[in-house]
Scaffold this motif. Sequence first.
Motif: not given
Length: 465
Positions: A8, A142-143, A146, A272
């Motif tokens: 993270k 970001k997501d 990750e 995603t």
Amino acid sequence: MLNHTRLKFADPKADAVELFALSADQLDAWSKDQPQTVRTWVDRHGFKAASGAVCTIPGEGGEVAMALAGLGDNKTRARERFVMATVASKLPKGNYKLASSHDIEDAEEHALAWLLSQYAFEIYRAQPPHEARLVCPEGVDKDKLEAIAAGEALTRDLINTPASDMGPDKLEDAATELAKAHGAQVKMITGDALLDQNFPMIHTVGRASATPPRLIDMTWGSEGPTLTLVGKGVCFDTGGLNIKPAGSMGLMKKDMGGAATVLGLAHMIMATGLKLRLRVLIPAVENSIDGSAYRPQDILTSRKGLTVEINNTDAEGRLVLADALALADETPPDLMICMATLTGAARVAVGPDIAPFFTDDTPLADALRNGARQARDPVWELPFHDPYETMIEPGIADLDNAPKGGFAGTITAALFLRRFVTDTSRFAHFDIYGWQPSPAHARPKGGVGMGARAILAALPKVLDL
């Protein structure tokens, strides 16, 4: 295995040290803009921006006030990727943020490298964490990164786990856990039920094992184009009656690397939220030996009805994949991708670092190449060379699972699989290695994903997402 809390980014609101990522030819220009004390400190510590080099610059209280990361010269940059992972492993505990100006692809590479540097295989032994954390660079999703890092970590964990704890039943458990995490549906066909439902080659390859063979079938999504991923799930490969020598059997826990890779890719897709309908098919078996093991010269009839002469029981992966591909082909998706640790010939051709792929679709091949460049996930197209079709035709049956002579083994294996897909214009087969033989930036020795990030980057173009 989905709980990868290390992978993270740091809290964007946290205090963070500026980190300047510099190539060797940028260092002088950067230094000219710094105070004399900083220039002297950098010079005295011999920092030349070599690949992976680090220099921390203290503040008045002895804290880290600034940090430098070396990216190497142009030659080094061309042959290395994910250098920032090595930087992350060297920096002291704390939060960092990239201060240099980078284009978005470079920023994504640095950020993903940082996340992947945090990976450790901890199922059997705790590993000390790298305690330097990165604030996600501005403009980077970001997501998404990750999710990619978590999918890669899942693939690595599955491959790294030995067959004693990653047999067909445990691979089923991993798929079930993944499905539960994302609200997907999963069903299994196990043991003799494979014969009842016409998966004869999956059953034949796996029937000698103490753990029954099975077909894992996971589906997710209710709208958009259809994508089917088929992954080879040979959880251990003794070679069968054509038993492997000890030196060749040592890494065979990784022979389910195709299954591990499609599960990691499936996590990336689902996490995603890509607008597509996903299906994942994994024939999960152990190619073992007992009195029921299949034999050289046996002739098997596949789900599709094609007969296969067995000339080597160690060429089992294409057999189990054939039945799974035939099932996928019965409800043709918009795109079908097969991933397998299939042939040693692929490693001879391109080595351990490149994922060779085959397709008859030029736009798909172009999209995969572009996706590979964007994701720093190298792939290389090899040909479905039609003149070699005769090499997989033994005469006594429709197909030969192990043509004699040893030539073009990667291509003949791919041609074998293509026979089980009716419309090959939207089909690709990857012959991956799934293993990092020596440590590299962001890639410790052991299981590794290959091709998944390239595919993920290509999907929006290929499927008009």
